[in-house]
Enzyme design. Sequence first.
Site, PDB file in Angstrom:
ATOM      1  N   GLU A   5      -3.208  13.036   9.712  1.00  0.00           N
ATOM      2  CA  GLU A   5      -3.577  12.651   8.352  1.00  0.00           C
ATOM      3  C   GLU A   5      -5.027  12.181   8.412  1.00  0.00           C
ATOM      4  OE1 GLU A   5      -4.548  10.510   4.916  1.00  0.00           O
ATOM      5  OE2 GLU A   5      -4.185   9.405   6.760  1.00  0.00           O
ATOM      6  N   ARG A  34       4.007  12.261  11.236  1.00  0.00           N
ATOM      7  CA  ARG A  34       2.740  12.257  10.503  1.00  0.00           C
ATOM      8  C   ARG A  34       1.969  11.000  10.902  1.00  0.00           C
ATOM      9  NH1 ARG A  34       0.735   9.647   6.031  1.00  0.00           N
ATOM     10  NH2 ARG A  34      -0.586  10.804   4.562  1.00  0.00           N
ATOM     11  N   ASP A  58      -0.798   8.523  10.494  1.00  0.00           N
ATOM     12  CA  ASP A  58      -1.611   8.106   9.354  1.00  0.00           C
ATOM     13  C   ASP A  58      -2.951   7.524   9.798  1.00  0.00           C
ATOM     14  OD1 ASP A  58      -1.674   7.539   6.376  1.00  0.00           O
ATOM     15  OD2 ASP A  58      -2.002   5.523   7.156  1.00  0.00           O
ATOM     16  N   GLN A  79      -4.057  -5.466   5.421  1.00  0.00           N
ATOM     17  CA  GLN A  79      -3.822  -4.496   6.489  1.00  0.00           C
ATOM     18  C   GLN A  79      -4.839  -4.731   7.596  1.00  0.00           C
ATOM     19  OE1 GLN A  79      -4.063  -1.258   3.566  1.00  0.00           O
ATOM     20  NE2 GLN A  79      -2.157  -0.423   4.403  1.00  0.00           N
ATOM     21  N   HIS A 111       1.022  12.362  -2.719  1.00  0.00           N
ATOM     22  CA  HIS A 111       1.216  11.019  -3.269  1.00  0.00           C
ATOM     23  C   HIS A 111      -0.098  10.316  -3.538  1.00  0.00           C
ATOM     24  CE1 HIS A 111       0.177  10.130   0.848  1.00  0.00           C
ATOM     25  NE2 HIS A 111       0.038   8.866   0.535  1.00  0.00           N
ATOM     26  N   ASP A 112      -1.196  10.859  -3.024  1.00  0.00           N
ATOM     27  CA  ASP A 112      -2.478  10.172  -3.050  1.00  0.00           C
ATOM     28  C   ASP A 112      -3.374  10.689  -4.171  1.00  0.00           C
ATOM     29  OD1 ASP A 112      -3.995   8.124  -1.969  1.00  0.00           O
ATOM     30  OD2 ASP A 112      -3.842   8.893   0.068  1.00  0.00           O
ATOM     31  N   HIS A 136      -3.289   0.427  11.541  1.00  0.00           N
ATOM     32  CA  HIS A 136      -3.214  -0.972  11.128  1.00  0.00           C
ATOM     33  C   HIS A 136      -1.777  -1.443  10.967  1.00  0.00           C
ATOM     34  CE1 HIS A 136      -3.927   1.682   7.558  1.00  0.00           C
ATOM     35  NE2 HIS A 136      -2.762   1.139   7.210  1.00  0.00           N
ATOM     36  N   ARG A 159      -2.640   5.329  -8.400  1.00  0.00           N
ATOM     37  CA  ARG A 159      -1.990   6.409  -7.661  1.00  0.00           C
ATOM     38  C   ARG A 159      -0.488   6.453  -7.917  1.00  0.00           C
ATOM     39  NH1 ARG A 159      -4.081   5.214  -1.716  1.00  0.00           N
ATOM     40  NH2 ARG A 159      -3.563   3.125  -2.488  1.00  0.00           N
ATOM     41  N   ASP A 214       0.837  -1.204   0.000  1.00  0.00           N
ATOM     42  CA  ASP A 214       0.000   0.000   0.000  1.00  0.00           C
ATOM     43  C   ASP A 214       0.873   1.256   0.000  1.00  0.00           C
ATOM     44  OD1 ASP A 214      -2.285   1.611   0.006  1.00  0.00           O
ATOM     45  OD2 ASP A 214      -2.369   1.659   2.208  1.00  0.00           O
TER      46      ASP A 214
END
Length: 651
Positions: A326, A282, A284, A252, A395-396, A184, A520, A141
Amino acid sequence: MYEQVSHSLLNAILDDLKPEIRRQNLRHFYTRLGANFYAIYSLFFTLYGHREDFKEQMLRLVETMAEGYINRSSELEGIDIQREQDHNWFLSQNWVGMALYTNGFAESLDDLADKTPYFQELGINMVHIMPILMCPAGKSDGGYAISNFRQIDDRIGDLKDLHRVAEEFRKRDILLVLDIVLNHTSDEHEWAQKAMSGDPRYQDYYFMFDNREVPDMFEQNMPEIFHESDPGNFTWNEETQKWVMTVFHNYQWDLNYSNPTVLIEMLDIILFWANQGVDVLRLDAVAFLWKKIGSASQNERNAHLILQLMKDCCQVTAPGVLFIAEAIVAPVEIIKYFGEDAIIAKECEIAYNATLMALLWDGIATKNTKLLYQGIKNLPDKLERATWLNYVRCHDDIGFGFDDNDVRASGYEPFAHRKFLVDYFSGQFNASPARGMVFMFNNETGDARICGSLASLAGLESALENDDQTLISASINKILLLHSIIMSFGGIPLLYSGDALGVTNDYSYQDNPSKSDDSRWINRPTIDWERAELRKKQGTVEYTLFNGLKKMIAIRKETSAFADFNNRELLDISNEHLICFVRFNPLRPADRVMVIANFDAKPQYLDLESLNGKGINFYNHVVDLYTGSSPTQHDRQIILQPYQFYWLTEI
């Protein structure tokens, strides 16, 4: 504050600390622990006070903080004290960030350290290195499926290499930002492997069920994140013959924060990376931390309590370290991740301004600012000691999750408008120069997101292919326009790797079996450093973009009005193609900058009479900070060329 029950427990805990902890010099630790303990105790009790092992878990929590403090170097402790004395240090206009993948920007962490001068050349002094922890080769991922929270992926380096990066950054006053995936783990993580082997202790780290009864109750209200590739929120695990909660991808496994051991484990990991020299963590997927039947299991109150607890604990051990939330959620929800205090951020000091990012792209597609204005007006006020992370690309993917009321107030029908935006940026709309790709199209709802690099979405890729100098110039101006907003809006601007060089879509992911089903990767390019040298050659796209952004960054750092102290005033003007706001220095109100930007492909005019008494006195000498010249005026109107912006101030 002093409170008898909590401080009686604290005294008992201090008596029960391991002898090796008690022997240490913990003066600063005890001072901070005493100041924060009532809040820590209250939060931990609210979450876990019903458990028989509460006091035992509370002792382990304090020991974890103490061990983190003991392992913190004297250099980092000195930075903590310095930042405590200047607690608003991160609100300065001086900070400008960049996000990158190590193996996209460089060959390895060691090579990244060698490329540190590039950041200085551009003016970047905050670098977010995307996930670098150990993850499976085929089920990563993008690095967010962690199989070992304390080991760097050996494909890009090791801990010694990261220490070198951190050292190089500190020499140059560059902040190091790293990801911690809180929600996760990979199914290959040691905890998951032990759970699969039947260990009940580690099965309690996750959500695991023998049959579909409870999962079906969760599913009634939980949305699907990746409905195309990983539908549903649970995955059947053959080894355990159980259903496992997997909100994101089926590999995940979601962590169970109703188990205090999980929280303490993750706090220990946070403090471990803080002690490796990381300045900003950061965090997530924070919106998903607490799962509750009958709800969407997003933005739950207990998720906020977990973040508040982690922040209080980190302030005891490593108070100089900041948190980024995030959480790509609606504005009314994102604002909560700063915390509930009226002034001080008690959860995360920084949050992504995803709403502004999407609104900016709406302005590019529609060539007007109606929805941009409406969205900014309804963006809730942030706390005083908190700030936005403003970005154009990351990046997303890009999701157009605007508030439907804002869309209607702008004169659009929500469903039709989102479809237009997806069609526009995927190049399906007639005359659109964008080269994006549709991501996660939902047949039932019609919802979809967009992938693509900044340059390709702004039309540069198609303009270069057609060797159309007019369109190339227009695309460059769009890119500079978008950055002029995030540089001046209020918060920390975050560039994405390659955007200062005009890097277009990377289609090579389609030939990689481990990436080909995730579009992505099209906007996660590898930097061609030979081509990057063109930033030094006049007349090239790379030179124009790089030096334009370099200049913009330098001006931002010199402009005190761009610091983030809730010092922005959005101005209503009569031209729907323009946006206009004023930034001011609260300590010196005369220091003001008026930002005006034209989102149209045609010249536009701003009536100065409509600005009478609003920020800048145009009867005085007014200059554009970016160009150094006075704006073009005619008949009490300012003229803006296509995609032009001004940063105006009186001199």
